[in-house]
Write a protein that holds these residues in place. Structure first.
Motif, PDB file in Angstrom:
ATOM      1  N   LEU A 281      -4.305 -13.124  -9.248  1.00 47.25           N
ATOM      2  CA  LEU A 281      -4.636 -13.654  -7.927  1.00 47.25           C
ATOM      3  C   LEU A 281      -5.654 -12.791  -7.198  1.00 47.25           C
ATOM      4  O   LEU A 281      -6.391 -13.288  -6.348  1.00 47.25           O
ATOM      5  CB  LEU A 281      -3.361 -13.762  -7.080  1.00 47.25           C
ATOM      6  N   GLU A 282      -5.686 -11.499  -7.528  1.00 50.62           N
ATOM      7  CA  GLU A 282      -6.626 -10.586  -6.881  1.00 50.62           C
ATOM      8  C   GLU A 282      -7.997 -10.697  -7.554  1.00 50.62           C
ATOM      9  O   GLU A 282      -8.154 -10.324  -8.712  1.00 50.62           O
ATOM     10  CB  GLU A 282      -6.107  -9.159  -6.979  1.00 50.62           C
ATOM     11  N   PRO A 283      -9.020 -11.196  -6.836  1.00 50.13           N
ATOM     12  CA  PRO A 283     -10.315 -11.428  -7.469  1.00 50.13           C
ATOM     13  C   PRO A 283     -11.174 -10.173  -7.617  1.00 50.13           C
ATOM     14  O   PRO A 283     -12.113 -10.154  -8.415  1.00 50.13           O
ATOM     15  CB  PRO A 283     -10.987 -12.424  -6.524  1.00 50.13           C
ATOM     16  N   GLY A 284     -10.882  -9.129  -6.842  1.00 48.42           N
ATOM     17  CA  GLY A 284     -11.743  -7.957  -6.832  1.00 48.42           C
ATOM     18  C   GLY A 284     -11.321  -6.879  -7.802  1.00 48.42           C
ATOM     19  O   GLY A 284     -10.417  -7.054  -8.633  1.00 48.42           O
ATOM     20  N   ASP A 285     -11.982  -5.733  -7.695  1.00 42.00           N
ATOM     21  CA  ASP A 285     -11.726  -4.600  -8.572  1.00 42.00           C
ATOM     22  C   ASP A 285     -10.604  -3.713  -8.059  1.00 42.00           C
ATOM     23  O   ASP A 285     -10.218  -2.757  -8.735  1.00 42.00           O
ATOM     24  CB  ASP A 285     -12.992  -3.750  -8.719  1.00 42.00           C
ATOM     25  N   TRP A 286     -10.117  -4.012  -6.854  1.00 42.32           N
ATOM     26  CA  TRP A 286      -9.056  -3.205  -6.254  1.00 42.32           C
ATOM     27  C   TRP A 286      -8.016  -4.110  -5.615  1.00 42.32           C
ATOM     28  O   TRP A 286      -8.364  -5.103  -4.966  1.00 42.32           O
ATOM     29  CB  TRP A 286      -9.609  -2.265  -5.178  1.00 42.32           C
ATOM     30  N   LEU A 287      -6.755  -3.751  -5.774  1.00 39.02           N
ATOM     31  CA  LEU A 287      -5.659  -4.395  -5.063  1.00 39.02           C
ATOM     32  C   LEU A 287      -5.254  -3.464  -3.925  1.00 39.02           C
ATOM     33  O   LEU A 287      -4.922  -2.296  -4.163  1.00 39.02           O
ATOM     34  CB  LEU A 287      -4.467  -4.630  -5.988  1.00 39.02           C
ATOM     35  N   THR A 288      -5.306  -3.964  -2.703  1.00 37.13           N
ATOM     36  CA  THR A 288      -4.954  -3.165  -1.538  1.00 37.13           C
ATOM     37  C   THR A 288      -3.655  -3.676  -0.932  1.00 37.13           C
ATOM     38  O   THR A 288      -3.506  -4.882  -0.672  1.00 37.13           O
ATOM     39  CB  THR A 288      -6.063  -3.214  -0.478  1.00 37.13           C
ATOM     40  N   ILE A 289      -2.726  -2.773  -0.713  1.00 41.69           N
ATOM     41  CA  ILE A 289      -1.419  -3.104  -0.139  1.00 41.69           C
ATOM     42  C   ILE A 289      -1.166  -2.150   1.022  1.00 41.69           C
ATOM     43  O   ILE A 289      -1.437  -0.955   0.919  1.00 41.69           O
ATOM     44  CB  ILE A 289      -0.299  -2.965  -1.197  1.00 41.69           C
ATOM     45  N   SER A 290      -0.622  -2.676   2.120  1.00 40.29           N
ATOM     46  CA  SER A 290      -0.292  -1.807   3.250  1.00 40.29           C
ATOM     47  C   SER A 290       0.828  -2.414   4.065  1.00 40.29           C
ATOM     48  O   SER A 290       1.098  -3.621   3.982  1.00 40.29           O
ATOM     49  CB  SER A 290      -1.522  -1.567   4.138  1.00 40.29           C
ATOM     50  N   GLY A 291       1.487  -1.566   4.855  1.00 36.73           N
ATOM     51  CA  GLY A 291       2.486  -2.038   5.789  1.00 36.73           C
ATOM     52  C   GLY A 291       3.912  -2.049   5.296  1.00 36.73           C
ATOM     53  O   GLY A 291       4.813  -2.482   6.008  1.00 36.73           O
ATOM     54  N   TYR A 292       4.144  -1.547   4.067  1.00 39.63           N
ATOM     55  CA  TYR A 292       5.484  -1.570   3.493  1.00 39.63           C
ATOM     56  C   TYR A 292       6.098  -0.163   3.472  1.00 39.63           C
ATOM     57  O   TYR A 292       5.462   0.796   3.022  1.00 39.63           O
ATOM     58  CB  TYR A 292       5.460  -2.097   2.058  1.00 39.63           C
ATOM     59  N   GLU A 293       7.330  -0.060   3.904  1.00 42.54           N
ATOM     60  CA  GLU A 293       8.023   1.226   3.891  1.00 42.54           C
ATOM     61  C   GLU A 293       8.117   1.800   2.474  1.00 42.54           C
ATOM     62  O   GLU A 293       8.066   3.007   2.278  1.00 42.54           O
ATOM     63  CB  GLU A 293       9.430   1.065   4.489  1.00 42.54           C
ATOM     64  N   MET A 294       8.226   0.915   1.472  1.00 47.14           N
ATOM     65  CA  MET A 294       8.387   1.371   0.092  1.00 47.14           C
ATOM     66  C   MET A 294       7.142   2.097  -0.431  1.00 47.14           C
ATOM     67  O   MET A 294       7.188   2.712  -1.501  1.00 47.14           O
ATOM     68  CB  MET A 294       8.738   0.185  -0.802  1.00 47.14           C
ATOM     69  N   GLN A 295       6.048   2.077   0.314  1.00 46.48           N
ATOM     70  CA  GLN A 295       4.887   2.870  -0.094  1.00 46.48           C
ATOM     71  C   GLN A 295       5.244   4.354  -0.178  1.00 46.48           C
ATOM     72  O   GLN A 295       4.599   5.112  -0.906  1.00 46.48           O
ATOM     73  CB  GLN A 295       3.732   2.669   0.893  1.00 46.48           C
ATOM     74  N   LYS A 296       6.280   4.756   0.535  1.00 43.45           N
ATOM     75  CA  LYS A 296       6.698   6.157   0.525  1.00 43.45           C
ATOM     76  C   LYS A 296       7.344   6.563  -0.797  1.00 43.45           C
ATOM     77  O   LYS A 296       7.603   7.740  -1.021  1.00 43.45           O
ATOM     78  CB  LYS A 296       7.667   6.414   1.688  1.00 43.45           C
ATOM     79  N   SER A 297       7.583   5.586  -1.678  1.00 45.50           N
ATOM     80  CA  SER A 297       8.101   5.927  -3.011  1.00 45.50           C
ATOM     81  C   SER A 297       7.016   6.514  -3.907  1.00 45.50           C
ATOM     82  O   SER A 297       7.309   7.081  -4.965  1.00 45.50           O
ATOM     83  CB  SER A 297       8.690   4.680  -3.692  1.00 45.50           C
ATOM     84  N   LEU A 298       5.765   6.388  -3.488  1.00 45.43           N
ATOM     85  CA  LEU A 298       4.631   6.864  -4.269  1.00 45.43           C
ATOM     86  C   LEU A 298       4.267   8.276  -3.838  1.00 45.43           C
ATOM     87  O   LEU A 298       4.108   8.547  -2.645  1.00 45.43           O
ATOM     88  CB  LEU A 298       3.438   5.925  -4.093  1.00 45.43           C
ATOM     89  N   ASN A 299       4.129   9.158  -4.778  1.00 50.39           N
ATOM     90  CA  ASN A 299       3.895  10.572  -4.504  1.00 50.39           C
ATOM     91  C   ASN A 299       2.710  10.771  -3.553  1.00 50.39           C
ATOM     92  O   ASN A 299       1.634  10.210  -3.748  1.00 50.39           O
ATOM     93  CB  ASN A 299       3.633  11.316  -5.817  1.00 50.39           C
ATOM     94  N   GLY A 300       2.932  11.590  -2.509  1.00 48.58           N
ATOM     95  CA  GLY A 300       1.888  11.899  -1.551  1.00 48.58           C
ATOM     96  C   GLY A 300       1.882  11.019  -0.328  1.00 48.58           C
ATOM     97  O   GLY A 300       1.126  11.279   0.616  1.00 48.58           O
ATOM     98  N   ASN A 301       2.713   9.960  -0.308  1.00 46.54           N
ATOM     99  CA  ASN A 301       2.759   9.061   0.838  1.00 46.54           C
ATOM    100  C   ASN A 301       3.977   9.356   1.701  1.00 46.54           C
ATOM    101  O   ASN A 301       5.096   9.458   1.189  1.00 46.54           O
ATOM    102  CB  ASN A 301       2.825   7.605   0.376  1.00 46.54           C
ATOM    103  N   THR A 302       3.751   9.464   3.005  1.00 48.76           N
ATOM    104  CA  THR A 302       4.844   9.745   3.926  1.00 48.76           C
ATOM    105  C   THR A 302       4.966   8.676   4.999  1.00 48.76           C
ATOM    106  O   THR A 302       5.742   8.819   5.937  1.00 48.76           O
ATOM    107  CB  THR A 302       4.635  11.114   4.604  1.00 48.76           C
ATOM    108  N   SER A 303       4.207   7.586   4.860  1.00 50.34           N
ATOM    109  CA  SER A 303       4.208   6.543   5.885  1.00 50.34           C
ATOM    110  C   SER A 303       3.864   5.203   5.254  1.00 50.34           C
ATOM    111  O   SER A 303       3.297   5.128   4.158  1.00 50.34           O
ATOM    112  CB  SER A 303       3.182   6.882   6.974  1.00 50.34           C
TER     113      SER A 303
END
Length: 208
Positions: A110-132
């Motif tokens: 579904l993503e037509p570009g070279d990058w998938l951008t995701i934001s606004g989810y608390e679960m992003q903090k499960s990824l190393n280096g993310n605190t928000s």
């Protein structure tokens, strides 16, 4: 220089990861492949065509960082070249888990570009280096091809422009997630899969 890790420890970790991943339905049939870095020169990888929920020590082999088997008659997947290229590109990568979930596969198409951008989810903090939940999470998306050497070169080229974090998608194929060790790779995989599922549902509902 990274201290070598006993293969028995990594073998057990990959086998356990395979059973967990299979239970989530993220590696149907014999799809996917897993690896863990043994040393600066070698990695332990799953053999081609093995069901990831039924792995044993006999389904794993050692390869050098060019993807060549070391003292084994087992055949590594052609996709091993992407694992070993990640180990070459970043000494901090200690394990790579490649899966074929429905969410990652569909979202990558579904993503037509070279990058998938995701934001606004608390679960992003499960990824190393993310605190928000606030910063954008960007994952590279590559076109699918059966030429793994070409895809490995594309990965290296993209990495030279900007080092990638946590994982990347191959369109219509699935996710490669990594971490400093198998446990962190599992956490990144689980966090990303949750984010993909949320993003896919938002798109299904027509919410941007």
């Amino acid at each position: 220089m990274r201290a070598p890790i006993p293969s028995a420890i990594l073998s057990s970790a990959l086998i356990d990861a395979g059973r967990w991943i299979d239970a989530q339905g993220w590696c149907p049939a014999t799809g996917g492949n897993f690896s863990a870095r043994l040393s600066d020169a070698h990695a332990l990888v799953t053999a081609s065509g093995r069901h990831k929920g039924q792995l044993t020590d006999d389904d794993l082999l050692t390869v050098d960082l060019e993807g060549n088997p070391v003292e084994s008659r087992l055949r590594p997947s052609a996709e091993t070249l992407l694992h070993t290229r990640l180990y070459q590109l970043e000494s901090g990568v200690g394990a790579v888990l490649h899966t074929h979930s429905v969410a990652s596969t569909v979202l990558s198409r579904l993503e037509p570009g070279d990058w998938l951008t995701i934001s606004g989810y608390e679960m992003q903090k499960s990824l190393n280096g993310n605190t928000s939940h606030e910063p954008d999470i960007r994952l590279a998306v590559f076109e699918n091809t059966q030429d793994m050497q070409a895809l490995a070169e594309q990965l290296a080229s993209r990495w030279q422009q900007m080092p990638l974090n946590w994982g990347f998608l191959v369109r219509g194929h699935g996710l490669y997630a990594w971490g400093r060790d198998v446990n962190e790779a599992r956490r990144h995989l689980e966090g990303l899969e949750f984010l993909f599922t949320c993003e896919l549902e938002m798109r299904r509902l027509g919410v941007k």
